[in-house]
Design an enzyme around this catalytic site. Structure first.
Site, short mmCIF file in Angstrom:
data_model
loop_
_atom_site.label_atom_id
_atom_site.label_comp_id
_atom_site.label_asym_id
_atom_site.label_seq_id
_atom_site.Cartn_x
_atom_site.Cartn_y
_atom_site.Cartn_z
N VAL A 15 0.82 -1.21 0.00
CA VAL A 15 0.00 0.00 0.00
C VAL A 15 0.86 1.27 0.00
O VAL A 15 0.66 2.17 -0.83
CB VAL A 15 -0.96 -0.01 1.22
CG1 VAL A 15 -1.77 1.28 1.28
CG2 VAL A 15 -1.88 -1.22 1.15
N GLY A 136 -10.92 -1.98 -0.76
CA GLY A 136 -9.83 -1.50 -1.62
C GLY A 136 -10.20 -0.27 -2.43
O GLY A 136 -10.47 0.80 -1.88
N ASP A 203 -10.57 -10.58 8.34
CA ASP A 203 -10.40 -9.33 7.59
C ASP A 203 -11.76 -8.83 7.07
O ASP A 203 -12.07 -7.63 7.17
CB ASP A 203 -9.43 -9.58 6.42
CG ASP A 203 -9.27 -8.36 5.54
OD1 ASP A 203 -8.63 -7.40 5.99
OD2 ASP A 203 -9.82 -8.35 4.42
N LYS A 207 -13.91 -5.28 8.09
CA LYS A 207 -14.51 -4.32 7.14
C LYS A 207 -16.02 -4.22 7.36
O LYS A 207 -16.59 -3.13 7.28
CB LYS A 207 -14.21 -4.77 5.71
CG LYS A 207 -12.72 -4.71 5.39
CD LYS A 207 -12.41 -5.47 4.10
CE LYS A 207 -10.93 -5.50 3.81
NZ LYS A 207 -10.56 -6.48 2.78
P1 NAP Z 1 2.91 -4.90 3.81
O1 NAP Z 1 3.13 -5.06 2.36
O2 NAP Z 1 3.21 -6.02 4.71
O3 NAP Z 1 3.69 -3.59 4.28
C1 NAP Z 1 3.78 -3.21 5.62
C2 NAP Z 1 4.83 -2.13 5.72
O4 NAP Z 1 4.89 -1.70 7.07
C3 NAP Z 1 6.24 -2.59 5.32
O5 NAP Z 1 6.81 -1.64 4.46
C4 NAP Z 1 7.00 -2.64 6.65
O6 NAP Z 1 8.35 -2.26 6.56
C5 NAP Z 1 6.26 -1.56 7.43
N1 NAP Z 1 6.41 -1.73 8.87
C6 NAP Z 1 6.20 -2.82 9.61
N2 NAP Z 1 6.48 -2.56 10.91
C7 NAP Z 1 6.87 -1.27 10.96
C8 NAP Z 1 7.30 -0.42 12.00
N3 NAP Z 1 7.39 -0.85 13.25
N4 NAP Z 1 7.63 0.87 11.69
C9 NAP Z 1 7.54 1.31 10.41
N5 NAP Z 1 7.15 0.53 9.38
C10 NAP Z 1 6.82 -0.74 9.65
O7 NAP Z 1 1.36 -4.52 4.10
P2 NAP Z 1 0.31 -3.90 3.08
O8 NAP Z 1 -0.32 -4.99 2.30
O9 NAP Z 1 0.89 -2.75 2.40
O10 NAP Z 1 -0.83 -3.43 4.12
C11 NAP Z 1 -0.68 -2.27 4.89
C12 NAP Z 1 -2.03 -1.91 5.49
O11 NAP Z 1 -2.98 -1.70 4.46
C13 NAP Z 1 -2.65 -2.98 6.38
O12 NAP Z 1 -3.40 -2.37 7.38
C14 NAP Z 1 -3.58 -3.72 5.43
O13 NAP Z 1 -4.63 -4.37 6.09
C15 NAP Z 1 -4.08 -2.58 4.63
N6 NAP Z 1 -4.60 -2.89 3.30
C16 NAP Z 1 -3.87 -3.67 2.45
C17 NAP Z 1 -4.35 -3.92 1.18
C18 NAP Z 1 -3.60 -4.76 0.21
O14 NAP Z 1 -4.12 -5.03 -0.87
N7 NAP Z 1 -2.37 -5.21 0.51
C19 NAP Z 1 -5.57 -3.37 0.79
C20 NAP Z 1 -6.29 -2.55 1.67
C21 NAP Z 1 -5.78 -2.33 2.93
P3 NAP Z 1 9.45 -3.16 5.76
O15 NAP Z 1 9.00 -3.13 4.32
O16 NAP Z 1 10.73 -2.44 5.95
O17 NAP Z 1 9.40 -4.51 6.37
N1 HSE Z 2 -6.16 -8.90 2.42
C1 HSE Z 2 -7.18 -8.03 1.96
C2 HSE Z 2 -8.01 -8.73 0.92
C3 HSE Z 2 -6.56 -6.78 1.39
O1 HSE Z 2 -7.61 -9.79 0.43
O2 HSE Z 2 -9.09 -8.25 0.59
C4 HSE Z 2 -7.58 -5.71 1.14
O3 HSE Z 2 -8.11 -5.23 2.31
#
Ligand code: NAP
Ligand code: HSE
Length: 428
Positions: A15, A136, A203, A207
């Site tokens: 994200v 999303g 999850d 939502k």
């Molecule tokens: P991700 O790919 O696992 O990224 C998480 C990021 O947080 C990484 O860059 C990590 O750093 C960083 N992080 C972890 N611990 C930290 C700390 N203590 N201090 C600073 N940074 C830290 O997760 P994501 O998929 O982007 O999801 C992020 C959020 O968006 C979550 O709440 C998720 O539920 C939400 N979300 C995700 C999606 C999706 O499609 N992925 C969609 C909607 C919402 P490093 O890279 O250095 O390890």
């Molecule tokens: N893990 C979540 C999904 C990301 O699969 O829908 C979006 O919130």
């Protein structure tokens, strides 16, 4: 020239990096819509050496995400770390205390601590925006909170987890096994850091709790959501569902009636003719029913870098423009009681693996009869005397309590070889 909106981004995974990419690629159009440039000036993540797929050199880097809130050059925080506790929660608290607007994609945090965060944001009169947290790239929050503001909303239904919808679609269309489809969803960046949150329905429940709070004007109540995931859905059930004219979808269902609010997430059999049955892959859908508007259907990508960044940036544009909507959209929140799954009334699909011998069906139907459950259809696939065969039953409307009682009796029969598969049929 108007002062740019300076953004601090915490988390540079799917994200966070997606937000940087979108703001780079569409800087001109975003500036035009925001009335001023929107520029990332500071970031935080754990590993400074990792390639993020987008340049981060030249941006201020913080080891401690909460320190972003104290950076006088940061106007607004984007939280894309994740998790209901730890650094994400500390950052939101620090930002709101510092009077800095927050944009978050973190549904876990909002579902668990949303009630107190909403109070803190409203007391401080600071925007707390979370379009990316639900479905999303679909603007579901804006649609329900603002677009339907004139309606009493009776029901919101959704495919709210892209990972589960992707897995179920792959299992149906390509005959993939569950584990293989999950691993593909992880590679594509759809799954949560802990994928059990996806496949166990948590999850989607996060939502749904947020949507129900918005739709019914009540504080978010994650604990009231009944949650079941898709681990027990088999390729056999997916095939049998098709034969019966249904698709299996993991749905979030929230409704408000005279007795209270019902919120649940579980696999459902949906008639193939319903629009939600045809929402496949990583796509999400949100269906809302308002007393004046009737039914609206929103569909789009529910996960992944681009769709989620699109929602985050929409919130940044609102903040840049000075548009501020209260968190749950209502000044006074109702304390409507929550109903449990036991109050559900509806039809059921029941699949048993039974020994093919005389009297087995009589025992099964006897348990249903004693619970007052009326059968709608029954089918047995194949004939292999003395061996296991699948038997599928669908029922007319019955209460959940009666169904669970009957299932307990059926599961205890000698001839029933596996735990029965029970899937609720939702007429929608
Ligand atoms: P991700 O790919 O696992 O990224 C998480 C990021 O947080 C990484 O860059 C990590 O750093 C960083 N992080 C972890 N611990 C930290 C700390 N203590 N201090 C600073 N940074 C830290 O997760 P994501 O998929 O982007 O999801 C992020 C959020 O968006 C979550 O709440 C998720 O539920 C939400 N979300 C995700 C999606 C999706 O499609 N992925 C969609 C909607 C919402 P490093 O890279 O250095 O390890
Ligand atoms: N893990 C979540 C999904 C990301 O699969 O829908 C979006 O919130």
């Amino acid at each position: 020239m108007t002062k740019p909106l300076s953004v601090g981004v915490a988390g540079l995974g799917t994200v966070g990096a997606g937000v940087l990419t979108l703001l780079r690629d569409n800087a001109d159009i975003v500036a035009a819509r925001a009335g001023r440039p929107v520029a990332v000036v500071a970031v935080s993540a754990r590993d400074r050496s990792r390639d993020r797929g987008v340049p981060v050199s030249g941006l201020r880097w913080y080891e401690d995400a909460a320190a972003l809130a104290a950076d006088a050059g940061v106007d607004v925080i984007v939280e894309a770390i994740g998790g209901s506790e730890g650094p994400a929660r500390a950052l939101l608290n620090a930002a709101l205390a510092a009077g800095k607007p927050v944009v978050t994609a973190n549904k876990a945090l909002l579902a668990v601590h949303g009630a107190e965060l909403a109070v803190a944001a409203e007391r401080a009169r600071v925007p707390l925006a979370f379009e990316a947290a639900v479905a999303g790239g679909i603007p579901a929050i804006k649609a329900i909170r603002e677009g339907l503001a004139g309606n009493r909303i009776r029901r919101v239904t959704g495919i709210l987890n892209g990972t589960c919808n992707y897995i179920l679609t792959q299992m149906r269309e390509r005959g993939r096994e569950f584990a293989e489809a999950l691993s593909e969803a992880q590679k594509l960046g759809y799954a949560e850091a802990d994928p059990s949150f996806d496949v166990d329905g948590v999850d989607a429940a996060h939502k749904l709790a947020i949507l129900a709070a918005l739709a019914f004007g009540r504080p978010v109540d994650f604990g009231a959501v009944h949650v079941e995931g898709i681990r027990n859905i088999s390729a056999l059930d997916i095939r049998l569902a098709e034969e019966l004219g249904y698709r299996i979808k993991l749905l979030g269902l929230a409704s408000q009636g005279d007795a209270g609010v019902d919120t649940r997430v579980h696999p459902c059999m949906v008639p193939v003719s319903h629009p939600i049955a045809r929402v496949d892959g990583v796509f999400n859908a949100v269906v809302a029913e308002g007393d004046h508007v009737g039914r609206i259907v929103l569909e789009g990508r529910g996960a992944g870098a681009g769709p989620t960044a699109s929602a985050v940036v929409a919130d940044l544009v609102d903040i840049a423009r000075g548009r501020h909507t209260p968190v749950w959209g209502a000044e006074t929140l109702a304390n409507t009681p929550s109903l449990g799954i036991a109050k559900r009334v509806g039809a059921y699909y029941l699949r048993l693996m039974v020994v093919d011998r005389p009297g087995v069906i009589a025992d099964v139907t006897g348990a249903l009869r004693d619970a007052g459950i009326s059968l709608e259809s029954m089918l047995q696939r194949g004939r292999s005397p003395g061996e296991a065969v699948p038997v599928v039953l669908t029922t007319h409307e019955s209460t959940e309590t009666a169904m669970q009682g009957a299932i307990a009796r059926i599961a205890a029969l000698d001839a029933v070889l596996e735990p029965p598969a029970l899937i609720r049929i939702e007429a929608l």
